[in-house]
Design an enzyme around this catalytic site. Structure first.
Site, PDB file in Angstrom:
ATOM      1  N   HIS A  84      40.156  36.517  49.278  1.00  0.00           N
ATOM      2  CA  HIS A  84      40.364  37.068  47.940  1.00  0.00           C
ATOM      3  C   HIS A  84      39.814  36.126  46.874  1.00  0.00           C
ATOM      4  O   HIS A  84      39.181  36.552  45.899  1.00  0.00           O
ATOM      5  CB  HIS A  84      41.866  37.299  47.730  1.00  0.00           C
ATOM      6  CG  HIS A  84      42.235  37.731  46.356  1.00  0.00           C
ATOM      7  ND1 HIS A  84      42.773  36.860  45.429  1.00  0.00           N
ATOM      8  CD2 HIS A  84      42.144  38.934  45.734  1.00  0.00           C
ATOM      9  CE1 HIS A  84      43.003  37.509  44.302  1.00  0.00           C
ATOM     10  NE2 HIS A  84      42.632  38.764  44.450  1.00  0.00           N
ATOM     11  N   GLU A 138      36.094  36.425  46.742  1.00  0.00           N
ATOM     12  CA  GLU A 138      35.704  37.661  46.046  1.00  0.00           C
ATOM     13  C   GLU A 138      35.633  37.423  44.535  1.00  0.00           C
ATOM     14  O   GLU A 138      34.678  37.837  43.865  1.00  0.00           O
ATOM     15  CB  GLU A 138      36.704  38.771  46.357  1.00  0.00           C
ATOM     16  CG  GLU A 138      36.532  40.033  45.535  1.00  0.00           C
ATOM     17  CD  GLU A 138      37.847  40.639  45.100  1.00  0.00           C
ATOM     18  OE1 GLU A 138      37.973  40.998  43.909  1.00  0.00           O
ATOM     19  OE2 GLU A 138      38.773  40.736  45.944  1.00  0.00           O
ATOM     20  N   HIS A 139      36.633  36.750  43.996  1.00  0.00           N
ATOM     21  CA  HIS A 139      36.655  36.459  42.559  1.00  0.00           C
ATOM     22  C   HIS A 139      35.469  35.585  42.152  1.00  0.00           C
ATOM     23  O   HIS A 139      34.814  35.827  41.133  1.00  0.00           O
ATOM     24  CB  HIS A 139      37.951  35.724  42.195  1.00  0.00           C
ATOM     25  CG  HIS A 139      39.097  36.632  41.905  1.00  0.00           C
ATOM     26  ND1 HIS A 139      39.842  36.565  40.745  1.00  0.00           N
ATOM     27  CD2 HIS A 139      39.644  37.648  42.626  1.00  0.00           C
ATOM     28  CE1 HIS A 139      40.796  37.487  40.774  1.00  0.00           C
ATOM     29  NE2 HIS A 139      40.698  38.148  41.913  1.00  0.00           N
ATOM     30  N   GLU A 196      47.685  36.335  38.791  1.00  0.00           N
ATOM     31  CA  GLU A 196      47.676  37.596  39.541  1.00  0.00           C
ATOM     32  C   GLU A 196      48.775  37.601  40.601  1.00  0.00           C
ATOM     33  O   GLU A 196      49.464  38.615  40.790  1.00  0.00           O
ATOM     34  CB  GLU A 196      46.310  37.791  40.199  1.00  0.00           C
ATOM     35  CG  GLU A 196      46.168  39.104  40.945  1.00  0.00           C
ATOM     36  CD  GLU A 196      44.784  39.300  41.550  1.00  0.00           C
ATOM     37  OE1 GLU A 196      44.651  40.148  42.432  1.00  0.00           O
ATOM     38  OE2 GLU A 196      43.840  38.589  41.125  1.00  0.00           O
TER      39      GLU A 196
END
Length: 236
Positions: free
Chosen positions: A67, A70-71, A143
């Site tokens: 994740h 991905e950012h 997040e």
């Protein structure tokens, strides 16, 4: 090129595995104005323990790396953010990470090939520094805290932990504040180089295209990016 056809829904899928290993799937939609692209890799939150292909070194990475990666792929070495670039082209772009894959996508009516250039460029050319990795930890930390306050997500994660006690599917896709604090640029590059090779990736395009013509456009863009990576390596 392999063709799979479903007569019931009147759909055809053109599939080609390129010499570099990338699988391309093209779904022609005649007389439609919208075009959709998804570029994905088989790398998700459960892939936290693996052997790197170049040196056969076995490594375990912190939870949340897929994740986090991905950012970070959107941030480019020239100071731009590819999401902003794609938005300026009038396309709607996004990305997501699951337990077993990561995907980058956009949909467009205009400027399709310009957007395809940007998509294939940023996914194939990572740029990580100590500074931008540290900055991202704060963003992803927010997040994580947001999902900690989301009842439906907590119900889902608690169910996963009860049903799959010995399976990494019970780990939060984003990891935890503690786990992402251990992520550095070396971990990101090792993970990228292991999983973001074209033989482990899939490109799917849907829209009003001639499949053979679109396939050649994709090949041209892959070759351009492969040359760029080689040149960057030689310079360094």
């Amino acid at each position: 090129m392999q063709i799979i056809e479903n007569l019931k829904v009147k759909e055809r899928v053109f599939i080609e595995k390129l010499e570099n290993g990338l699988t391309v799937m093209i779904i022609p939609k005649k007389d439609t104005s919208k075009k959709y692209v998804i570029f994905g890799t088989n790398f998700g939150s459960i892939d936290n323990h693996f052997i790197m292909p170049k040196n056969n070194e076995e490594i375990k990475i912190p939870d949340g790396v897929a994740h986090f990666l991905e950012h970070k792929l959107f941030e480019q070495s020239n100071g731009t953010n590819s999401l902003d670039v794609l938005s300026s082209l009038g396309v709607e772009a996004n990305a997501y990470t699951t337990n077993d894959h990561t995907a980058y996508l956009f949909e467009a009516t205009d400027n399709f090939y310009e957007a395809l250039d940007e998509l294939m460029n940023y996914v194939q050319n990572p740029y990580f520094t100590d500074q931008n990795v540290e900055k991202e930890k704060g963003i992803i930390g927010q997040e994580i805290n947001m999902y900690d306050d989301e009842p439906s997500w907590q119900v889902y994660m608690n169910a996963m932990k009860l049903m799959y006690q010995q399976n990494p599917i019970n780990i939060d896709i984003a990891g935890s504040i503690e786990s992402i604090s251990k992520i550095n640029k070396e971990i990101l590059y090792n993970s990228y180089n292991t999983f973001y090779n074209l033989s482990n990736m899939l490109l799917v395009v849907c829209g009003d295209f001639v499949p053979e013509d679109l396939l050649q456009e994709i090949k041209n863009r892959i070759t351009k990016n492969e040359n760029r990576r080689r040149n960057k390596k030689n310079i360094s």
